[in-house]
Write an enzyme that holds these catalytic residues in place. Sequence first.
Site, PDB file in Angstrom:
ATOM      1  N   ALA A   9     -28.913  40.358  78.316  1.00  0.00           N
ATOM      2  CA  ALA A   9     -27.986  40.688  79.413  1.00  0.00           C
ATOM      3  C   ALA A   9     -28.649  41.437  80.563  1.00  0.00           C
ATOM      4  CB  ALA A   9     -26.820  41.507  78.871  1.00  0.00           C
ATOM      5  N   PHE A  13     -28.857  34.609  83.307  1.00  0.00           N
ATOM      6  CA  PHE A  13     -27.550  34.164  82.814  1.00  0.00           C
ATOM      7  C   PHE A  13     -26.772  35.319  82.182  1.00  0.00           C
ATOM      8  CE2 PHE A  13     -29.531  29.755  81.561  1.00  0.00           C
ATOM      9  CZ  PHE A  13     -29.719  29.448  82.891  1.00  0.00           C
ATOM     10  N   ARG A  34     -34.846  45.923  78.125  1.00  0.00           N
ATOM     11  CA  ARG A  34     -35.099  46.812  79.269  1.00  0.00           C
ATOM     12  C   ARG A  34     -33.946  47.783  79.489  1.00  0.00           C
ATOM     13  NH1 ARG A  34     -36.779  42.295  83.511  1.00  0.00           N
ATOM     14  NH2 ARG A  34     -35.371  41.134  82.171  1.00  0.00           N
ATOM     15  N   TYR A 150     -41.341  25.321  73.247  1.00  0.00           N
ATOM     16  CA  TYR A 150     -40.091  25.780  73.875  1.00  0.00           C
ATOM     17  C   TYR A 150     -38.981  24.752  73.629  1.00  0.00           C
ATOM     18  CZ  TYR A 150     -36.522  27.056  77.228  1.00  0.00           C
ATOM     19  OH  TYR A 150     -35.312  27.385  77.791  1.00  0.00           O
ATOM     20  N   GLY A 181     -30.082  22.886  82.816  1.00  0.00           N
ATOM     21  CA  GLY A 181     -31.379  22.480  83.354  1.00  0.00           C
ATOM     22  C   GLY A 181     -31.911  23.586  84.250  1.00  0.00           C
TER      23      GLY A 181
HETATM   24  P1  NDP Z   1     -34.204  35.509  82.204  1.00  0.00           P
HETATM   25  O1  NDP Z   1     -35.660  35.695  81.946  1.00  0.00           O
HETATM   26  O2  NDP Z   1     -33.660  35.896  83.520  1.00  0.00           O
HETATM   27  O3  NDP Z   1     -33.359  36.257  81.078  1.00  0.00           O
HETATM   28  C1  NDP Z   1     -33.763  36.297  79.734  1.00  0.00           C
HETATM   29  C2  NDP Z   1     -33.043  37.419  79.033  1.00  0.00           C
HETATM   30  O4  NDP Z   1     -33.415  37.421  77.639  1.00  0.00           O
HETATM   31  C3  NDP Z   1     -33.409  38.780  79.602  1.00  0.00           C
HETATM   32  O5  NDP Z   1     -32.252  39.570  79.672  1.00  0.00           O
HETATM   33  C4  NDP Z   1     -34.375  39.350  78.574  1.00  0.00           C
HETATM   34  O6  NDP Z   1     -34.238  40.766  78.567  1.00  0.00           O
HETATM   35  C5  NDP Z   1     -33.808  38.751  77.278  1.00  0.00           C
HETATM   36  N1  NDP Z   1     -34.785  38.709  76.204  1.00  0.00           N
HETATM   37  C6  NDP Z   1     -35.941  38.019  76.162  1.00  0.00           C
HETATM   38  N2  NDP Z   1     -36.580  38.291  75.013  1.00  0.00           N
HETATM   39  C7  NDP Z   1     -35.801  39.177  74.329  1.00  0.00           C
HETATM   40  C8  NDP Z   1     -35.938  39.843  73.085  1.00  0.00           C
HETATM   41  N3  NDP Z   1     -37.004  39.663  72.299  1.00  0.00           N
HETATM   42  N4  NDP Z   1     -34.959  40.684  72.684  1.00  0.00           N
HETATM   43  C9  NDP Z   1     -33.878  40.886  73.475  1.00  0.00           C
HETATM   44  N5  NDP Z   1     -33.694  40.293  74.664  1.00  0.00           N
HETATM   45  C10 NDP Z   1     -34.661  39.448  75.074  1.00  0.00           C
HETATM   46  O7  NDP Z   1     -33.921  33.970  81.915  1.00  0.00           O
HETATM   47  P2  NDP Z   1     -32.556  33.112  81.857  1.00  0.00           P
HETATM   48  O8  NDP Z   1     -31.375  33.922  82.167  1.00  0.00           O
HETATM   49  O9  NDP Z   1     -32.813  31.892  82.636  1.00  0.00           O
HETATM   50  O10 NDP Z   1     -32.567  32.706  80.324  1.00  0.00           O
HETATM   51  C11 NDP Z   1     -31.493  32.944  79.435  1.00  0.00           C
HETATM   52  C12 NDP Z   1     -31.490  31.852  78.391  1.00  0.00           C
HETATM   53  O11 NDP Z   1     -31.268  30.604  79.018  1.00  0.00           O
HETATM   54  C13 NDP Z   1     -32.780  31.694  77.609  1.00  0.00           C
HETATM   55  O12 NDP Z   1     -32.458  31.413  76.277  1.00  0.00           O
HETATM   56  C14 NDP Z   1     -33.452  30.473  78.256  1.00  0.00           C
HETATM   57  O13 NDP Z   1     -34.297  29.804  77.368  1.00  0.00           O
HETATM   58  C15 NDP Z   1     -32.232  29.654  78.599  1.00  0.00           C
HETATM   59  N6  NDP Z   1     -32.367  28.657  79.636  1.00  0.00           N
HETATM   60  C16 NDP Z   1     -32.859  28.964  80.897  1.00  0.00           C
HETATM   61  C17 NDP Z   1     -32.938  27.986  81.867  1.00  0.00           C
HETATM   62  C18 NDP Z   1     -33.528  28.245  83.218  1.00  0.00           C
HETATM   63  O14 NDP Z   1     -33.981  27.279  83.858  1.00  0.00           O
HETATM   64  N7  NDP Z   1     -33.511  29.470  83.713  1.00  0.00           N
HETATM   65  C19 NDP Z   1     -32.437  26.627  81.611  1.00  0.00           C
HETATM   66  C20 NDP Z   1     -31.965  26.414  80.275  1.00  0.00           C
HETATM   67  C21 NDP Z   1     -31.906  27.403  79.351  1.00  0.00           C
HETATM   68  P3  NDP Z   1     -35.398  41.829  78.304  1.00  0.00           P
HETATM   69  O15 NDP Z   1     -36.668  41.297  78.883  1.00  0.00           O
HETATM   70  O16 NDP Z   1     -34.877  43.064  79.002  1.00  0.00           O
HETATM   71  O17 NDP Z   1     -35.423  41.979  76.817  1.00  0.00           O
HETATM   72  C1  8X3 Z   2     -35.258  25.772  80.952  1.00  0.00           C
HETATM   73  C2  8X3 Z   2     -35.102  24.473  81.685  1.00  0.00           C
HETATM   74  O1  8X3 Z   2     -36.309  22.380  82.392  1.00  0.00           O
HETATM   75  O2  8X3 Z   2     -37.501  24.500  82.631  1.00  0.00           O
HETATM   76  O3  8X3 Z   2     -34.791  25.673  79.682  1.00  0.00           O
HETATM   77  O4  8X3 Z   2     -37.180  23.547  80.447  1.00  0.00           O
HETATM   78  S1  8X3 Z   2     -36.598  23.696  81.759  1.00  0.00           S
END
Ligand code: NDP
Ligand code: 8X3
Length: 250
Positions: A9, A13, A34, A150, A181
């Site tokens: 959070a 997203f 964080r 991934y 996506g």
């Molecule tokens: P961000 O990097 O903006 O957010 C990722 C979040 O996950 C951060 O809040 C981070 O917080 C948290 N996180 C990562 N590792 C850990 C951990 N070990 N423990 C607790 N929290 C963790 O990326 P998105 O918002 O884009 O990604 C959110 C999800 O959506 C992910 O699962 C990603 O794979 C998925 N996704 C993203 C897409 C994109 O294109 N952006 C598309 C499809 C799916 P912190 O570092 O503070 O721990």
């Molecule tokens: C993140 C979307 O297309 O970069 O899951 O893999 S992509």
Amino acid sequence: MKTIFITGASSGFGEAMARKFSSGGYRLVLLARRREKLIDLANQLGGENKCQFICADVRDNEEVENALSNLPLTFKTIDVLVNNAGLALGLGPADEASLKDWEVMVDTNIKGLIYLTRTILPGMVRRGHGQIINIGSVAGSWPYPGGNVYGGTKAFVQQFSRNLRSDLSGKNIRVSLVEPGMSETEFSLVRFDGNHEKAKAVYQSMNALSAEDVAETVFWICSMPAHVNVNQIELMPVAQAWAPFLVHRD
Ligand code: NDP
Ligand code: 8X3
């Protein structure tokens, strides 16, 4: 008032969902590593009566379980769990990729997700009510060069979500899978190890999804009548589509 638990959070997203569900009248539990980001967000969203945060790593099941048991009573009855925390590390080919990066993705995207689910689900089953939303990715269905582990972790999220639905038949727990996506968040910054230029280039001259687009989708899923289960949603920016098969010719 319903309680939603959102992992990841502190940005992207997860942060957008926290804002959306807060304005939709939900009580929030926000988890990420964080602390400063979580403190800031929790203050903006109404303070400790409306929003509790857990500064923890989803890879550490004991840490997460302890933090959950220390939540105030009103926040312990979790109605919705959003398994969103996750990451991609690197975009190199499988024969060159870092094994350490692969392990971090497996530990976060797969093991972290199942730890949270296994911890929170029994309470939902006991109460005869609950909803789990897992954030997968288009990478779980569609291969691309460098997607290797991934994409594999997100394929796990897809099948685990379906299998959860099967296990929970008759228990009144809804399970949904959201597979976005390209979305402009900190995702690519993390993937490219803090390289702003490389991250920016991913979204250059195209209109990517925003974190708010995904938050809207998740909120809509939760707003459907209680007898409706949205199984799976895949969403992409209009500018993104599939490529033809790769053919290597000598
Ligand atoms: P961000 O990097 O903006 O957010 C990722 C979040 O996950 C951060 O809040 C981070 O917080 C948290 N996180 C990562 N590792 C850990 C951990 N070990 N423990 C607790 N929290 C963790 O990326 P998105 O918002 O884009 O990604 C959110 C999800 O959506 C992910 O699962 C990603 O794979 C998925 N996704 C993203 C897409 C994109 O294109 N952006 C598309 C499809 C799916 P912190 O570092 O503070 O721990
Ligand atoms: C993140 C979307 O297309 O970069 O899951 O893999 S992509």
